[in-house]
Write a protein that holds these residues in place. Structure first.
Motif, PDB file in Angstrom:
ATOM      1  N   LYS A 182     -18.303  -4.416  -3.200  1.00 23.61           N
ATOM      2  CA  LYS A 182     -17.531  -3.727  -4.207  1.00 23.61           C
ATOM      3  C   LYS A 182     -16.107  -3.645  -3.656  1.00 23.61           C
ATOM      4  CE  LYS A 182     -21.057  -1.523  -6.931  1.00 23.61           C
ATOM      5  NZ  LYS A 182     -21.235  -0.251  -7.420  1.00 23.61           N
ATOM      6  N   PRO A 183     -14.928  -3.470  -4.398  1.00 24.76           N
ATOM      7  CA  PRO A 183     -13.624  -3.505  -4.040  1.00 24.76           C
ATOM      8  C   PRO A 183     -13.258  -2.654  -2.873  1.00 24.76           C
ATOM      9  CG  PRO A 183     -13.609  -3.447  -6.315  1.00 24.76           C
ATOM     10  CD  PRO A 183     -15.048  -3.288  -5.979  1.00 24.76           C
ATOM     11  N   GLU A 216      -3.196 -20.307 -10.964  1.00 24.06           N
ATOM     12  CA  GLU A 216      -3.661 -20.330  -9.531  1.00 24.06           C
ATOM     13  C   GLU A 216      -3.966 -21.781  -9.106  1.00 24.06           C
ATOM     14  OE1 GLU A 216      -3.489 -17.875  -7.243  1.00 24.06           O
ATOM     15  OE2 GLU A 216      -2.866 -16.604  -8.734  1.00 24.06           O
ATOM     16  N   ARG A 231     -14.770 -15.620  -2.876  1.00 26.13           N
ATOM     17  CA  ARG A 231     -14.668 -15.891  -4.263  1.00 26.13           C
ATOM     18  C   ARG A 231     -14.947 -14.647  -5.078  1.00 26.13           C
ATOM     19  NH1 ARG A 231     -18.309 -20.147  -2.395  1.00 26.13           N
ATOM     20  NH2 ARG A 231     -17.600 -22.184  -2.978  1.00 26.13           N
ATOM     21  N   THR A 232     -14.277 -14.803  -6.473  1.00 26.38           N
ATOM     22  CA  THR A 232     -14.517 -13.995  -7.312  1.00 26.38           C
ATOM     23  C   THR A 232     -15.982 -13.741  -7.927  1.00 26.38           C
ATOM     24  OG1 THR A 232     -13.616 -15.163  -9.186  1.00 26.38           O
ATOM     25  CG2 THR A 232     -12.221 -13.741  -7.917  1.00 26.38           C
ATOM     26  N   LEU A 233     -16.470 -12.840  -8.753  1.00 31.34           N
ATOM     27  CA  LEU A 233     -17.874 -12.984  -9.183  1.00 31.34           C
ATOM     28  C   LEU A 233     -17.944 -14.267 -10.360  1.00 31.34           C
ATOM     29  CD1 LEU A 233     -18.844  -9.213  -9.831  1.00 31.34           C
ATOM     30  CD2 LEU A 233     -19.512 -10.654  -8.026  1.00 31.34           C
ATOM     31  N   ASP A 234     -16.895 -14.528 -10.760  1.00 30.19           N
ATOM     32  CA  ASP A 234     -16.952 -15.899 -11.742  1.00 30.19           C
ATOM     33  C   ASP A 234     -16.694 -17.166 -10.997  1.00 30.19           C
ATOM     34  OD1 ASP A 234     -13.683 -15.429 -13.181  1.00 30.19           O
ATOM     35  OD2 ASP A 234     -14.239 -15.526 -11.177  1.00 30.19           O
ATOM     36  N   VAL A 262     -10.816 -17.568  -3.805  1.00 26.60           N
ATOM     37  CA  VAL A 262      -9.649 -16.792  -3.465  1.00 26.60           C
ATOM     38  C   VAL A 262      -8.902 -17.295  -2.333  1.00 26.60           C
ATOM     39  CG1 VAL A 262      -8.735 -14.546  -3.017  1.00 26.60           C
ATOM     40  CG2 VAL A 262     -10.617 -14.508  -4.821  1.00 26.60           C
ATOM     41  N   LYS A 311     -21.854  -9.718  -1.280  1.00 23.17           N
ATOM     42  CA  LYS A 311     -21.684  -9.238  -2.557  1.00 23.17           C
ATOM     43  C   LYS A 311     -21.106  -7.926  -2.430  1.00 23.17           C
ATOM     44  CE  LYS A 311     -22.538  -8.783  -7.484  1.00 23.17           C
ATOM     45  NZ  LYS A 311     -23.386  -8.736  -8.487  1.00 23.17           N
ATOM     46  N   HIS A 314     -13.591  -4.465   0.550  1.00 24.92           N
ATOM     47  CA  HIS A 314     -12.735  -5.752   0.897  1.00 24.92           C
ATOM     48  C   HIS A 314     -11.522  -5.415   0.620  1.00 24.92           C
ATOM     49  CE1 HIS A 314     -12.726  -6.919  -3.127  1.00 24.92           C
ATOM     50  NE2 HIS A 314     -14.002  -6.491  -3.177  1.00 24.92           N
ATOM     51  N   TYR A 315     -10.857  -6.090  -0.274  1.00 27.06           N
ATOM     52  CA  TYR A 315      -9.151  -5.937   0.085  1.00 27.06           C
ATOM     53  C   TYR A 315      -8.728  -4.826  -0.832  1.00 27.06           C
ATOM     54  CZ  TYR A 315      -9.786 -10.752   1.416  1.00 27.06           C
ATOM     55  OH  TYR A 315     -10.060 -11.694   2.154  1.00 27.06           O
ATOM     56  N   TRP A 328      -3.005 -16.325  -3.651  1.00 26.75           N
ATOM     57  CA  TRP A 328      -3.669 -16.302  -2.346  1.00 26.75           C
ATOM     58  C   TRP A 328      -2.970 -17.472  -1.750  1.00 26.75           C
ATOM     59  CZ3 TRP A 328      -6.327 -20.808  -1.038  1.00 26.75           C
ATOM     60  CH2 TRP A 328      -6.717 -21.500  -2.253  1.00 26.75           C
TER      61      TRP A 328
END
Length: 595
Positions: free
Chosen positions: A112-113, A258, A60-63, A67, A110, A116-117, A144
């Motif tokens: 940071k970029p 999305e 998931r994104t932070l909000d 994904v 959690k 991960h991807y 996605w």
């Protein structure tokens, strides 16, 4: 000496493999990877390099936007990921995080970029747990969503042997077109494409056990490994809504946003243009909003049974601006919905639907108590209308929705608290009434208990639970509830006595049927065979038919009387299946009206 040399040759190779991961782990700085324990695991051992780990994962994104996920409730296939630590290529955050977990543990990481991807060395994906299918991403795609059965796929594909010899190629003219799940490409290639996003470029390495014969590659014998260079040009979302091939939604123009986060999954006010066609008459158009509705779109609120069930199911999975072609069987089209005059009974329908937009319902956050209760009452009234129309499942969904939202409502004083509790009780009793109409007596009893646990003297809850007990055949419990009604509220005595009379009739009916069924069973001498229920066969059968006719006539009379006093109790269900009403009446459910 030879052994020492062999060990020296082996050790550097092992260190090199581990050093790659060590270099990646050096990217981890304080605060770039954080873990929150959601559910403890068991045991005291954690996975080490070389161990196979099997796990479910939701990104998931932070909000909170999903994904990707292996879970079906978030669009996945409920197939866990299998990786071998130290061998499988994993994103850095998981490579460092999973070894900290115990079996059965649920944790939230959690990242940071760069972990991960967004990592420069974002690894290849291991598609099959035996390393038979591996994918290396050359260029990232968009979104996605990935193709799945029965999506329609277009891709540029080139197949080469391990030494670079081209054995099949579709890189010029038109992209190769195939339907996912139809075995039109080798199994391993399809597995790899099933992990790609639209526009993604990559190389899918497929070993022999996954090289099945297909129209793309008819000859696969003798091939140990094939490298497929793939560019996923486009795919059309095709959904089998019921899982039996009868209700099919095919996206013919992409929408904005999305999938499925930007779809009207929840009850919303929708605006659509649509064209309805009859499949049996060469797609004859029977209605078009652009022609028959003066060019104005259809506006309707989902979750209220205002359009055919198949229509609404598909619109809920559309994005704004999307155009979809829906093929629908009669039972999800107009056989259970008011049928247009130019649509014959039993017709298979095709709708071309364009979702123009939608408005989500009000968010109760920040609203004052009175505004919340007014909104709740509107939803409850809609549920009452659906109940009277015989749409019990949809009505129940309306009541359940308000009850869920009530979990976040906090009355500020005693007066608000009383209004809140009374409304919640009404909603629970309405849910119980829906369960009763749907034949789920035990669930109806459980729902009534939610009211009676807090207020054992609640008369309507006692009555509703008594009716549910009676329908379930628990006559003793039903009698206790009806007698309790009289004790706690004398004004309920007429209703309670009528229910007790119905209960006696019900018990007598069950006893009479049991006597008929076992008549003569114990009248024979030892060794004789008794034919249960066949004595005086013709006369008994005629008598049973007469008894059934009497029961039916009395029930019909009672129903007619109620209908005269309250004509809105009629429903399409009763019209299409009159015997259904007699069945409900036989169970004593005609007294169970909405609150």
């Amino acid at each position: 000496m030879a052994t020492e040399d062999a060990e020296k040759e082996f050790v550097p190779h092992k260190n090199k493999a581990s050093s790659d991961d060590e270099k990646r782990k050096k990217k981890i700085v304080p605060g770039s990877l954080m873990k929150a324990l959601m559910r403890p695991g068991g045991g005291d051992s954690r996975p080490l390099d070389g161990d196979q780990v099997i796990y479910h994962c939701t990104v998931r994104t932070l909000d909170g936007v999903v994904v990707e996920s292996t879970r079906s409730e978030h669009g996945g296939k409920d197939i866990p990921i299998r990786h071998v630590l130290g061998k499988s290529k994993m994103i850095l955050g998981l490579l460092e995080g999973i070894p900290t977990m115990l079996k059965g543990e649920i944790a939230m990481f959690k990242m940071k970029p760069q972990l991960h991807y967004g990592e420069d060395d974002c690894p290849v994906s291991v598609i099959s747990d035996d390393m038979g299918v591996i994918k290396k991403v050359i260029a990232e795609g968009q979104g996605w969503e990935s193709p799945r059965e029965p999506y329609e796929v277009k891709a540029w594909i080139s197949a080469k042997t391990a030494n670079g010899k081209v054995i099949a190629s579709h890189t010029q003219g038109e992209p190769f077109f195939f339907t996912f799940g139809k075995s039109e490409v080798p199994k391993g290639l399809e597995m790899g494409i099933g992990t790609m996003a639209r526009g993604e470029k990559g190389v899918i390495y497929v070993k022999g056990q996954y090289l099945t014969q297909s129209p793309f590659m008819p000859e696969v014998e003798g091939l140990e490994e094939v490298h497929f260079e793939v560019e996923l040009v486009h795919f059309v979302q095709v959904r089998d809504m019921l899982g039996d091939g009868r209700l099919i939604k095919r996206r013919i123009r992409d929408g904005k946003g999305e999938f499925p986060m930007d779809c009207p999954l929840h009850d919303s006010l929708l605006r659509v243009h649509y064209k309805g066609m009859l499949l049996s008459e060469e797609n004859r158009v029977f209605y078009d909003t652009r022609i028959d509705n003066n060019g104005q779109p259809l506006e309707f609120s989902s979750g209220e049974g205002l359009v055919p069930e198949g229509f609404e199911m598909c619109v809920r999975l559309m994005l704004p601006g999307e155009v979809a072609l829906v093929t629908c069987p009669p039972d999800y089209a107009y056989d259970k919905f008011p049928r247009p005059t130019n649509v014959p009974e039993g017709a298979h329908i095709q709708w071309e639907i364009e979702l123009l937009g939608f408005e989500t319902p009000k968010d109760w956050t920040g609203m004052n108590f009175q505004s919340i209760m007014d909104d709740a009452e509107k939803i409850r009234s809609t549920g009452n209308r659906l109940f009277k129309e015989g749409k019990y499942e949809i009505a129940k969904a309306k009541y359940d929705k308000v009850l869920r939202e009530f979990n976040h409502v906090n009355p500020q004083d005693d007066e608000e608290g009383k209004v809140f509790v009374d409304t919640r009780n009404l909603l629970n009793l309405n849910v119980a009434a829906c369960y009763l109409k749907m034949g789920e007596c035990r669930k109806s009893i459980e729902t009534c208990n939610k009211v009676l646990d807090a207020n054992p003297a609640h008369v309507k809850a006692l009555y509703r639970r008594g009716m549910a007990y009676m329908a379930a055949g628990d006559f003793k419990e039903a009698k206790i509830d009806f007698q309790m009604m009289i004790k706690v509220d004398k004004s309920s005595e007429p209703n309670a006595k009528a229910a007790l009379l119905k209960l006696i009739q019900k018990e007598q009916e069950v006893e009479r049927k049991a006597r008929k069924q076992f008549k003569g069973l114990f009248d024979k001498k030892p060794g004789e065979i008794s034919d249960v229920g066949t004595e005086d066969g013709g006369r008994t059968k005629a008598k049973e038919q007469q008894d059934e006719q009497v029961d039916s006539d009395s029930n019909n009379s009672e129903e007619t009387h109620e209908a005269a006093n309250n004509p809105r109790q009629e429903s399409w269900f009763s019209t299409l299946w009159p015997s259904g009403r007699r069945l409900f009446s036989a169970l004593g459910l005609q007294k169970c009206t909405i609150l």
